[in-house]
Design an enzyme around this catalytic site. Structure first.
Site, mmCIF file in Angstrom:
data_model
loop_
_atom_site.group_PDB
_atom_site.id
_atom_site.type_symbol
_atom_site.label_atom_id
_atom_site.label_comp_id
_atom_site.label_asym_id
_atom_site.label_seq_id
_atom_site.Cartn_x
_atom_site.Cartn_y
_atom_site.Cartn_z
ATOM 1 N N TRP A 191 1.115 -0.857 0.191
ATOM 2 C CA TRP A 191 -0.152 -0.056 0.021
ATOM 3 C C TRP A 191 1.081 1.028 -0.287
ATOM 4 O O TRP A 191 0.963 2.369 -0.550
ATOM 5 C CB TRP A 191 -0.890 -0.277 0.992
ATOM 6 C CG TRP A 191 -2.411 -0.901 1.307
ATOM 7 C CD1 TRP A 191 -2.691 -2.040 1.749
ATOM 8 C CD2 TRP A 191 -3.120 -1.188 0.001
ATOM 9 N NE1 TRP A 191 -3.051 -3.008 1.044
ATOM 10 C CE2 TRP A 191 -3.955 -2.608 0.353
ATOM 11 C CE3 TRP A 191 -3.597 -0.447 -1.527
ATOM 12 C CZ2 TRP A 191 -4.912 -2.641 -0.568
ATOM 13 C CZ3 TRP A 191 -4.508 -1.311 -1.778
ATOM 14 C CH2 TRP A 191 -5.028 -1.665 -1.862
ATOM 15 N N ASP B 8 -1.937 6.580 6.430
ATOM 16 C CA ASP B 8 -2.904 5.914 6.097
ATOM 17 C C ASP B 8 -2.862 4.383 7.430
ATOM 18 O O ASP B 8 -2.445 3.720 7.518
ATOM 19 C CB ASP B 8 -2.130 5.270 5.288
ATOM 20 C CG ASP B 8 -3.720 4.229 4.524
ATOM 21 O OD1 ASP B 8 -4.369 3.163 4.621
ATOM 22 O OD2 ASP B 8 -3.192 3.053 2.889
ATOM 23 N N LYS C 185 -12.577 -1.917 6.600
ATOM 24 C CA LYS C 185 -11.216 -2.606 7.519
ATOM 25 C C LYS C 185 -11.631 -3.582 9.002
ATOM 26 O O LYS C 185 -13.086 -3.474 8.931
ATOM 27 C CB LYS C 185 -10.458 -2.691 6.856
ATOM 28 C CG LYS C 185 -9.806 -3.287 6.026
ATOM 29 C CD LYS C 185 -9.389 -2.166 5.278
ATOM 30 C CE LYS C 185 -8.744 -3.925 4.269
ATOM 31 N NZ LYS C 185 -7.575 -2.406 2.712
HETATM 32 C C1 LIG Z 1 -7.088 -2.036 2.019
HETATM 33 C C2 LIG Z 1 -6.693 -1.314 1.795
HETATM 34 C C3 LIG Z 1 -6.113 0.477 0.640
HETATM 35 C C4 LIG Z 1 -7.331 0.459 -0.059
HETATM 36 O O1 LIG Z 1 -8.170 0.485 0.491
HETATM 37 P P1 LIG Z 1 -9.829 1.252 -1.298
HETATM 38 O O2 LIG Z 1 -10.771 1.783 0.622
HETATM 39 O O3 LIG Z 1 -9.700 -0.590 -1.419
HETATM 40 O O4 LIG Z 1 -8.812 1.513 -1.552
HETATM 41 C C5 LIG Z 1 -4.745 0.855 1.449
HETATM 42 N N1 LIG Z 1 -4.151 0.950 2.183
HETATM 43 C C6 LIG Z 1 -4.143 -0.155 3.207
HETATM 44 C C7 LIG Z 1 -3.110 0.002 4.929
HETATM 45 C C8 LIG Z 1 -5.576 -1.204 2.855
HETATM 46 O O5 LIG Z 1 -5.424 -1.677 3.781
#
Ligand SMILES: *Cc1c(COP(=O)(O)O)cnc(C)c1O
Length: 358
Positions: A102, A172, A196
């Site tokens: 990511w 993030d 999540k």
């Molecule tokens: C799942 C995830 C993403 C992507 O998220 P989207 O909402 O599908 O764009 C980005 N960063 C991390 C750490 C993730 O776990």
């Protein structure tokens, strides 16, 4: 299937109580005679939900008044672009700590917009570790420093955060927000796709320090400016109302559980059960992450051979364990044990791991 243990990586398990509440309220939301999905996003009934979601998040993460909470769309992935669009001015550098897939995606988008730098990287070790805080390098021209607090795919997690004072620290937190108490003031911006730990997919939460909303963004499309959404209480355009309603329900569930400290203790207990099964298997199961960088959200491991991984996953599936396969880019096995995954699911997985080994 009557019963499953859901270890999906995202979208992932939601608390049963949250789903039942939604079911109960579905066709007639608070005596409006409609579902929450059918309400105007300008109606009082919806706005109460929207504002309650904000105030619950503020309370649970003790977010100071100097921060704005935004509900955005486009997932965490759109944040990879919005961050450099809003903050990476000419002559500045977007400084990224690479700890997994990511972070790589985040820097890739920033490169389309401006100059970038790599503050530290654990790519050499196949992302088994989080760099030590004193290994991070900074530049005078940093527009921001970007980290990924939990690496969903590799199963590593930051257990303490750097103190960055020359530029805003951006995180993030898609896969571990609300899994533990947080010192929000260490960050200029925190963002997370909801699917999540916060609710269903469709809404992205951003927590942004107010002074960062003053950056000059005249060149940025209106929808992609943080300022646009902060000035309109995230109602600049139609928000994902059902996703925000579900977010509200998840947040009120977290509060009922006792808040983020209680959730953190439960998460530690859940993760220990599975890591112990790995560590006590005499090497039959091997964890991907170094012990000091292990994630409490995503437990990644391998069996001795690819053939064993396959047999393990097939047998697990037969027994009702869902989502244990590793990400398609790394293979192996992964148990995602977000806030909503109950202790019993982790105990059942441990029992299966022990018996499969035997
Ligand atoms: C799942 C995830 C993403 C992507 O998220 P989207 O909402 O599908 O764009 C980005 N960063 C991390 C750490 C993730 O776990």
């Amino acid at each position: 299937m009557a019963h499953v243990y859901n270890f999906n990586a995202g979208p992932s398990a939601l608390p049963k109580e949250v789903l039942e509440r939604a079911q109960k309220e579905l066709v007639n939301f608070q005596n409006t005679g409609m579902s929450v999905m059918e309400l105007s996003h300008r109606s009082k009934a919806y706005e109460d939900v929207h504002n309650e979601a904000k105030s619950l998040l503020k309370e649970l993460l003790t977010i100071p008044d100097t921060y704005e909470i935004l509900f955005l769309q486009g997932g965490a992935s759109l944040q990879f672009s919005m961050i450099p669009l809003n903050f990476l001015q000419e002559g500045k550098v977007g400084n990224y700590v690479l700890t997994g897939a990511w972070s790589e995606k985040a820097i890739k988008e920033a490169k389309l917009i401006g100059q970038t730098a790599i503050s530290a990287s654990s790519k050499e070790s196949n992302y088994k570790t989080i760099p030590a805080l004193d290994e991070l390098t900074y530049n005078e021209q940093d527009a921001y420093v970007h980290i990924t607090s939990n690496n969903t795919i590799f199963g590593t997690q930051w257990h303490s955060f750097p103190t960055v004072s020359h530029a805003p620290l951006i995180a993030d937190m898609s896969s571990d927000i609300l899994s533990r108490p947080l010192d929000v003031e260490k960050f200029g911006l925190i963002y997370a796709g909801a699917q999540k730990n916060l609710g269903p997919s469709g809404v992205t939460v951003a927590i942004i320090r107010k002074d960062l909303l003053e950056t000059n963004v005249d060149h940025v499309p209106t929808m992609l400016r943080y300022k646009t959404h902060s000035e309109t209480n995230s109602l600049f355009h139609t928000p994902p109302t059902f996703a925000i309603y579900m977010l509200r329900n998840v947040l009120s569930w977290v509060k009922e559980q006792g808040g983020t400290s209680t959730i953190e203790a439960k998460n530690a207990e859940k993760a220990k059960i599975i890591y112990d099964a790995i560590d006590e298997s005499n090497g039959f199961y091997s964890g991907h992450a170094h012990k000091d960088s292990r994630s409490l959200m995503n437990v990644t491991f391998n069996l001795p051979t690819e053939e064993d991984n396959k047999r393990f996953l097939a047998k697990a599936k037969e027994l009702g364990f869902v989502g244990l396969n590793g990400h398609r880019s790394v293979g192996g096995c992964r148990a995602s044990i977000y806030n909503a995954v109950p202790l019993e699911a982790c105990e059942a997985l441990r029992d299966f791991m022990i018996s499969f080994n035997k």
